[in-house]
Design an enzyme around this catalytic site. Structure first.
Site, PDB file in Angstrom:
ATOM      1  N   CYS A  68       0.819  -1.228   0.000  1.00 25.47           N
ATOM      2  CA  CYS A  68       0.000   0.000   0.000  1.00 25.47           C
ATOM      3  C   CYS A  68       0.846   1.268   0.000  1.00 25.47           C
ATOM      4  O   CYS A  68       0.326   2.357  -0.244  1.00 25.47           O
ATOM      5  CB  CYS A  68      -0.930   0.008   1.196  1.00 25.47           C
ATOM      6  SG  CYS A  68      -1.945  -1.453   1.281  1.00 25.47           S
ATOM      7  N   ASN A  83     -10.251  -0.410   0.677  1.00 20.29           N
ATOM      8  CA  ASN A  83      -8.796  -0.298   0.597  1.00 20.29           C
ATOM      9  C   ASN A  83      -8.337  -0.765  -0.791  1.00 20.29           C
ATOM     10  O   ASN A  83      -8.418  -1.949  -1.107  1.00 20.29           O
ATOM     11  CB  ASN A  83      -8.174  -1.175   1.699  1.00 20.29           C
ATOM     12  CG  ASN A  83      -6.651  -1.173   1.677  1.00 20.29           C
ATOM     13  OD1 ASN A  83      -6.027  -0.653   0.756  1.00 20.29           O
ATOM     14  ND2 ASN A  83      -6.045  -1.765   2.691  1.00 20.29           N
ATOM     15  N   HIS A 133      -3.241   6.825   3.074  1.00 20.06           N
ATOM     16  CA  HIS A 133      -3.660   5.549   2.491  1.00 20.06           C
ATOM     17  C   HIS A 133      -4.967   5.138   3.160  1.00 20.06           C
ATOM     18  O   HIS A 133      -5.104   5.222   4.381  1.00 20.06           O
ATOM     19  CB  HIS A 133      -2.578   4.491   2.719  1.00 20.06           C
ATOM     20  CG  HIS A 133      -3.074   3.104   2.454  1.00 20.06           C
ATOM     21  ND1 HIS A 133      -3.748   2.784   1.297  1.00 20.06           N
ATOM     22  CD2 HIS A 133      -3.030   1.977   3.194  1.00 20.06           C
ATOM     23  CE1 HIS A 133      -4.088   1.511   1.344  1.00 20.06           C
ATOM     24  NE2 HIS A 133      -3.671   1.000   2.487  1.00 20.06           N
TER      25      HIS A 133
HETATM   26  N1  ACO Z   1     -17.759  -9.211  10.123  1.00 24.15           N
HETATM   27  C1  ACO Z   1     -18.150  -9.564  11.345  1.00 24.15           C
HETATM   28  N2  ACO Z   1     -17.270  -9.935  12.305  1.00 24.15           N
HETATM   29  C2  ACO Z   1     -15.968  -9.959  11.964  1.00 24.15           C
HETATM   30  C3  ACO Z   1     -15.507  -9.594  10.684  1.00 24.15           C
HETATM   31  C4  ACO Z   1     -16.467  -9.224   9.741  1.00 24.15           C
HETATM   32  N3  ACO Z   1     -16.132  -8.839   8.495  1.00 24.15           N
HETATM   33  N4  ACO Z   1     -14.164  -9.706  10.664  1.00 24.15           N
HETATM   34  C5  ACO Z   1     -13.790 -10.113  11.893  1.00 24.15           C
HETATM   35  N5  ACO Z   1     -14.875 -10.281  12.674  1.00 24.15           N
HETATM   36  C6  ACO Z   1     -14.947 -10.695  14.061  1.00 24.15           C
HETATM   37  C7  ACO Z   1     -13.776 -11.546  14.449  1.00 24.15           C
HETATM   38  O1  ACO Z   1     -14.002 -12.905  14.122  1.00 24.15           O
HETATM   39  C8  ACO Z   1     -13.765 -11.348  15.965  1.00 24.15           C
HETATM   40  O2  ACO Z   1     -14.733 -12.153  16.539  1.00 24.15           O
HETATM   41  P1  ACO Z   1     -14.472 -12.883  17.968  1.00 24.15           P
HETATM   42  O3  ACO Z   1     -14.248 -11.741  18.943  1.00 24.15           O
HETATM   43  O4  ACO Z   1     -15.711 -13.653  18.173  1.00 24.15           O
HETATM   44  O5  ACO Z   1     -13.238 -13.687  17.762  1.00 24.15           O
HETATM   45  C9  ACO Z   1     -14.212  -9.886  16.125  1.00 24.15           C
HETATM   46  O6  ACO Z   1     -14.876  -9.548  14.894  1.00 24.15           O
HETATM   47  C10 ACO Z   1     -13.075  -8.923  16.347  1.00 24.15           C
HETATM   48  O7  ACO Z   1     -12.066  -9.205  15.395  1.00 24.15           O
HETATM   49  P2  ACO Z   1     -10.744  -8.374  15.317  1.00 24.15           P
HETATM   50  O8  ACO Z   1      -9.884  -8.922  14.209  1.00 24.15           O
HETATM   51  O9  ACO Z   1     -10.137  -8.247  16.681  1.00 24.15           O
HETATM   52  O10 ACO Z   1     -11.337  -6.958  14.902  1.00 24.15           O
HETATM   53  P3  ACO Z   1     -10.616  -5.574  14.818  1.00 24.15           P
HETATM   54  O11 ACO Z   1     -11.368  -4.598  15.623  1.00 24.15           O
HETATM   55  O12 ACO Z   1      -9.129  -5.695  15.047  1.00 24.15           O
HETATM   56  O13 ACO Z   1     -10.799  -5.175  13.287  1.00 24.15           O
HETATM   57  C11 ACO Z   1      -9.612  -5.128  11.208  1.00 24.15           C
HETATM   58  C12 ACO Z   1     -10.253  -6.012  12.280  1.00 24.15           C
HETATM   59  C13 ACO Z   1     -10.675  -4.247  10.600  1.00 24.15           C
HETATM   60  C14 ACO Z   1      -9.028  -6.053  10.128  1.00 24.15           C
HETATM   61  C15 ACO Z   1      -8.504  -4.273  11.852  1.00 24.15           C
HETATM   62  O14 ACO Z   1      -7.672  -5.056  12.658  1.00 24.15           O
HETATM   63  C16 ACO Z   1      -7.678  -3.555  10.835  1.00 24.15           C
HETATM   64  O15 ACO Z   1      -8.150  -2.695  10.134  1.00 24.15           O
HETATM   65  N6  ACO Z   1      -6.365  -3.851  10.766  1.00 24.15           N
HETATM   66  C17 ACO Z   1      -5.494  -3.220   9.838  1.00 24.15           C
HETATM   67  C18 ACO Z   1      -5.722  -3.805   8.497  1.00 24.15           C
HETATM   68  C19 ACO Z   1      -4.975  -3.024   7.463  1.00 24.15           C
HETATM   69  O16 ACO Z   1      -4.919  -1.835   7.514  1.00 24.15           O
HETATM   70  N7  ACO Z   1      -4.392  -3.695   6.542  1.00 24.15           N
HETATM   71  C20 ACO Z   1      -3.664  -2.993   5.562  1.00 24.15           C
HETATM   72  C21 ACO Z   1      -3.381  -3.897   4.581  1.00 24.15           C
HETATM   73  S1  ACO Z   1      -2.684  -2.960   3.388  1.00 24.15           S
HETATM   74  C22 ACO Z   1      -1.772  -3.868   2.337  1.00 24.15           C
HETATM   75  O17 ACO Z   1      -0.583  -3.708   2.318  1.00 24.15           O
HETATM   76  C23 ACO Z   1      -2.474  -4.870   1.470  1.00 24.15           C
END
Ligand code: ACO
Length: 340
Positions: free
Chosen positions: A121, A297, A267
């Site tokens: 990214c 994203n 980003h």
């Molecule tokens: N819908 C419903 N529930 C979900 C979903 C979904 N789409 N995804 C995860 N959950 C659930 C999980 O299973 C978990 O359930 P549990 O508590 O029963 O185990 C709960 O929601 C919380 O999950 P977390 O992963 O802890 O949620 P978090 O608040 O951390 O959000 C997220 C997850 C959005 C992915 C966040 O961590 C994030 O944005 N991280 C950064 C990601 C990012 O920026 N990536 C960049 C990639 S860029 C590149 O280079 C390609």
């Protein structure tokens, strides 16, 4: 001498998928996706459309804008390109050939060098600095295209709700030129300063595991086809630190305050990451441009798409000081300070 962005373009596929569309096939809800990420929809490329196809459209749109401004034909501008740099996490092919070379050929950019940048990214931020450097070290080069292009829908596991809801497809391009505008004083313009960093200790936290020389993909094997895997929580924490650190460093190095910056174009990975970073630094949310609600994203494409959207809607004024800031797989991060 200055390196100025003289035109922008973008390409967005026609097919729009809302959160509710995803909720019909995955165990998720519009409420969860919006509250955890700020995403409301994403665009997905039709079958057969690859990263180079979106890149080509974005590049042509940027050249068409420059053609209108200068009265030069698009074909002539394409032939005048010296460099094409393309950032992508979802290139047409892994390893070889570079997606930039496919764009170079279809654009008719006969005189251009072309290569891809693998900085996930942060690819556009890295690409802009590499292209600016190439135009600076050799004065026979004058123009470059910097492109971010993604068809991430092909490399997400559509059964994994933790990643499938986050990504979208699209491409953005900027045409940059070495000009005789002064690099000092109040009339200075263009790319002023860039910070590029990496923390490879987090390399395994965000990756496409199969398909390379470490884990060759075996068709018919136990593993699913190559797809993005991510430790979301770890990447989230890294991202907030990377963004705050980069903004602080850019301000300090340039000896300015946030009040001097008209707009920050981050980003677009997760609106909550931006909100957390802004809160830590005491920067109002309105200073950040966010379009993640509509596009999700789009990795290396997100910043040039945002630049084009701002540019075409007249929200970037000549002389505005703007800042890009981003992070991604690698892990990589960085930012550019630019006078528009
Ligand atoms: N819908 C419903 N529930 C979900 C979903 C979904 N789409 N995804 C995860 N959950 C659930 C999980 O299973 C978990 O359930 P549990 O508590 O029963 O185990 C709960 O929601 C919380 O999950 P977390 O992963 O802890 O949620 P978090 O608040 O951390 O959000 C997220 C997850 C959005 C992915 C966040 O961590 C994030 O944005 N991280 C950064 C990601 C990012 O920026 N990536 C960049 C990639 S860029 C590149 O280079 C390609």
């Amino acid at each position: 001498m200055a390196i100025e962005i003289i035109a922008t373009g973008r390409a967005i596929p026609a097919k729009r998928l809302t959160n509710d569309d995803l909720a019909n096939r995955l165990d998720t809800t519009d409420e969860w996706i919006r509250s955890h990420t700020g995403i409301g929809a994403r665009y997905v490329a039709e079958e057969g459309v690859a990263a180079s196809d979106l890149a080509l459209e974005a590049a042509r749109n940027a050249l068409a804008m420059a053609a209108e401004q200068t009265g030069t034909a698009v074909e002539t501008l394409a032939q005048s390109l010296d460099v094409i740099i393309l950032g992508s996490t979802s290139p047409d092919y892994y390893g070889v050939p570079a997606t930039a070379c496919i764009v170079q050929d279809k654009l008719g950019a006969k005189n251009a060098a072309a290569m891809d940048i693998t900085a996930a990214c942060t690819g556009f931020i890295y690409g802009l600095e590499v292209a600016a450097g190439l135009l600076t070290v050799d004065r026979s080069r004058k123009r470059a295209l910097v492109i971010g292009a993604e068809v991430l829908s092909r490399i997400v596991d559509w059964n994994d709700r933790g990643t499938a809801v986050l990504f979208g497809d699209g491409a953005g391009a900027v045409l940059i030129e070495r000009t005789e505008t002064p690099s000092e004083g109040k009339n200075r313009r263009g790319v002023l300063r860039t910070i590029l960093r990496a923390d490879g200790s987090g390399a395994e936290r965000l990756r496409i595991k199969q398909g390379g020389s470490r884990y060759p993909y075996q068709s018919g094997g136990a593993e699913s086809p190559p797809h993005v895997e991510m430790d979301g929580r770890m990447v989230y924490n890294f991202a907030v630190k990377a963004i705050t650190g980069t903004i602080e460093k850019l301000l300090t190095q340039e000896n300015i305050t946030i009040n001097d910056v008209a707009r920050i174009i981050p980003h677009q990975a997760n609106a909550r990451i931006i909100q957390a970073a802004g809160k830590r630094l005491g920067i109002p949310e309105s200073k950040f441009f966010l379009n993640i609600e509509e596009y999700a994203n789009t990795s290396a494409a997100s910043i040039p798409i945002a630049l084009d959207e701002l540019n075409r809607t007249g929200r970037l004024k000549q002389g505005d000081l703007i800042m890009t800031v981003g992070f991604g797989g690698g892990l990589t991060y960085g930012g550019n300070l630019i006078i528009w």
